[in-house]
Write a protein that holds these residues in place. Structure first.
Motif, short mmCIF file in Angstrom:
data_model
loop_
_atom_site.label_atom_id
_atom_site.label_comp_id
_atom_site.label_asym_id
_atom_site.label_seq_id
_atom_site.Cartn_x
_atom_site.Cartn_y
_atom_site.Cartn_z
N GLY A 144 -40.77 -12.26 32.41
CA GLY A 144 -39.90 -13.25 33.04
C GLY A 144 -40.71 -14.34 33.73
O GLY A 144 -40.22 -15.45 33.96
N ASP A 174 -33.47 -15.40 29.61
CA ASP A 174 -32.53 -15.23 30.72
C ASP A 174 -31.65 -16.47 30.89
O ASP A 174 -30.45 -16.36 31.15
CB ASP A 174 -33.28 -14.95 32.03
CG ASP A 174 -33.98 -13.59 32.01
OD1 ASP A 174 -33.57 -12.72 31.22
OD2 ASP A 174 -34.96 -13.42 32.77
N GLU A 191 -30.76 -10.28 22.59
CA GLU A 191 -31.19 -9.51 21.42
C GLU A 191 -29.98 -8.82 20.77
O GLU A 191 -29.81 -8.85 19.55
CB GLU A 191 -32.25 -8.46 21.80
CG GLU A 191 -32.73 -7.69 20.59
CD GLU A 191 -33.75 -6.60 20.88
OE1 GLU A 191 -34.01 -6.30 22.05
OE2 GLU A 191 -34.30 -6.06 19.91
N ASP A 313 -43.20 -4.14 34.69
CA ASP A 313 -43.94 -4.00 35.95
C ASP A 313 -43.87 -2.57 36.49
O ASP A 313 -42.80 -1.95 36.51
CB ASP A 313 -43.40 -4.99 36.98
CG ASP A 313 -43.74 -6.41 36.59
OD1 ASP A 313 -44.54 -6.59 35.65
OD2 ASP A 313 -43.22 -7.34 37.22
O1 KG4 Z 1 -42.11 -7.59 32.48
P1 KG4 Z 1 -40.73 -7.68 33.04
O2 KG4 Z 1 -39.92 -6.41 33.12
O3 KG4 Z 1 -40.70 -8.30 34.47
C1 KG4 Z 1 -41.33 -9.48 34.83
O4 KG4 Z 1 -40.75 -10.56 34.51
O5 KG4 Z 1 -42.43 -9.42 35.43
O6 KG4 Z 1 -39.95 -8.74 32.12
C2 KG4 Z 1 -38.62 -9.05 32.33
C3 KG4 Z 1 -38.24 -10.12 31.36
C4 KG4 Z 1 -36.85 -10.70 31.59
O7 KG4 Z 1 -36.92 -12.09 31.51
C5 KG4 Z 1 -36.06 -10.09 30.45
O8 KG4 Z 1 -34.95 -10.87 30.07
C6 KG4 Z 1 -37.07 -9.99 29.35
O9 KG4 Z 1 -38.27 -9.61 30.01
N1 KG4 Z 1 -36.68 -9.00 28.36
C7 KG4 Z 1 -36.40 -9.30 27.08
C8 KG4 Z 1 -35.96 -8.09 26.48
N2 KG4 Z 1 -36.00 -7.10 27.42
C9 KG4 Z 1 -36.45 -7.68 28.58
N3 KG4 Z 1 -36.48 -10.45 26.40
C10 KG4 Z 1 -36.12 -10.42 25.11
N4 KG4 Z 1 -35.66 -9.32 24.45
C11 KG4 Z 1 -35.57 -8.13 25.10
N5 KG4 Z 1 -35.12 -7.05 24.48
#
Ligand code: KG4
Ligand code: ZN
Length: 361
Positions: A144, A174, A191, A313
């Motif tokens: 994110g 998002d 997705e 994370d």
């Molecule tokens: O690494 P993370 O859990 O937390 C940080 O942002 O540090 O990543 C979360 C991000 C969010 O923007 C979420 O929408 C995205 O990863 N995300 C995805 C999927 N699962 C989580 N993006 C696309 N497809 C997914 N299946």
């Protein structure tokens, strides 16, 4: 032979409050003794995104209990620790301050070394914990907050080969979800909706395609989705699916192209990467995983994606990065600053002892 290194890791840079205890064995392998993560998704859900002030307050409320659980689950006391590590950035500054200050308090009270870990470095070193991967390898980090291609050459030796010039990839997922009325966090929702959509209905742009650098851009694509969505309003469920499928297809093609360039740049400078490693929440996306598989095969390397709980994370990655730094003598002082911004390659080729000067940034 070095003695095992036992490290408590604390992560509070975004909306996960996390703590873990990891042991680095004398042969260099790692064992996760506990890994406790409390996601704040519910707290931020009504706002459609992470609210920094709410996140910081939640970290204050939750962190002591999470550390307590991590220590108990691992069956260790503070006196057993070789070091305490905290993510000192980059991230939302309120949360970073909570985690780093807590780590400093533990370090001071128990006379334990402090390691101020770069959150991106922790993602970068995770495959060495999960599968003892040797250097050098290429990291694709898409979450994110970050979208980067990084050459991981050694502990503290990172070269950023590409980054986003605007939105992070998860952020774009998002924002697209939000504009289509899908709940937060939007990535998994987009997705899912894309599965029943027609990726060819809309001719969305493929950002940065064919450019010689390995950078990403996602805001133009996001705007193109917004324009189509406003043109079609009110949206039928099939419109939403088609918009999601079109957006995701554009992200896939752009990602494959950008990573292709990134891996070529890697090869020119560092030789064949031992692996292409994907991390961050976006790596959970099955379509993106498929595209990464093809990219890795084309570059004659292997794709490694750590298990989901270690891709997003968590405290174990902070503890592990702390252990890797600890054995190289990279210990920090009590004036190590919390940092909202902290480029990974600022650390490049830093000698042990560099920790003292880093506080001056
Ligand atoms: O690494 P993370 O859990 O937390 C940080 O942002 O540090 O990543 C979360 C991000 C969010 O923007 C979420 O929408 C995205 O990863 N995300 C995805 C999927 N699962 C989580 N993006 C696309 N497809 C997914 N299946
Ligand atoms: Zn992260």
């Amino acid at each position: 032979m070095l003695a095992p290194t036992l490290v408590l890791g604390i992560e509070t840079t975004c909306d996960e409050t996390a703590a873990a205890v990891v042991e680095r064995q004398s042969d260099g392998s790692g064992v996760i003794l506990s890994n406790v993560v409390r996601s704040q998704t519910a707290e931020h859900l009504p706002f459609g995104g992470v609210v920094p002030e709410i996140a910081a307050r939640a970290h204050v409320d939750l962190l002591d209990g999470i550390i307590d659980s991590a220590m108990k689950e691992a069956g260790v006391g503070f006196a057993d620790l070789s070091a305490v590590a905290a993510a000192a950035g980059p991230g939302l500054i309120g949360g970073v301050i909570v985690g780093l200050t807590t780590a400093k308090a533990i370090a001071m009270v128990h006379d334990t070394p402090l390691i101020a870990v770069n959150h991106l470095e922790a993602h970068a070193l995770t495959p060495r914990l999960t599968c003892a991967l040797a250097f050098p390898y290429c990291l694709f980090l898409a979450s994110g907050g970050h979208t980067q291609i990084v050459a991981v050459v050694g502990v503290g030796k990172y070269v950023r080969l590409g980054t986003t010039v605007d939105d992070a990839m998860g952020e774009a997922f998002d924002k697209v979800a939000k504009m289509l009325g899908l709940p937060y966090p939007g990535g998994p929702q987009v997705e899912r909706a894309a599965q029943s959509g027609d990726p060819a209905r809309f001719a969305f742009p493929r950002p940065m395609l064919g450019r010689p650098d390995a950078n990403f851009s996602l805001s133009g694509l996001k705007t193109a989705v917004r324009n189509e969505a406003s043109r079609l309003t009110p949206l039928e469920p099939q419109d939403i699916s088609d918009l999601c499928a079109g957006f995701q297809a554009a992200v896939l093609e752009s990602t494959a192209d950008r990573l292709g360039v990134g891996l070529r740049l890697f090869h020119e400078r560092f030789g064949l990467p031992r692996a292409l490693v994907a991390a961050g929440g976006v790596a959970a996306n099955r379509a993106i995983r498929g595209a990464l598989q093809d990219v890795a095969a084309k570059a004659e390397t292997t794709l490694i994606i750590p298990p989901p709980a270690l891709c997003t994370d968590n405290g174990a990655m902070i503890a592990w990065a702390g252990a890797e730094r600890m054995v190289l003598g990279m210990i920090d002082t009590m004036d190590a600053p919390p940092r909202a911004r902290w480029r990974l390659d600022e650390n490049a080729v830093a000698p042990p002892g560099f920790a003292n000067t880093r506080a001056g940034f």
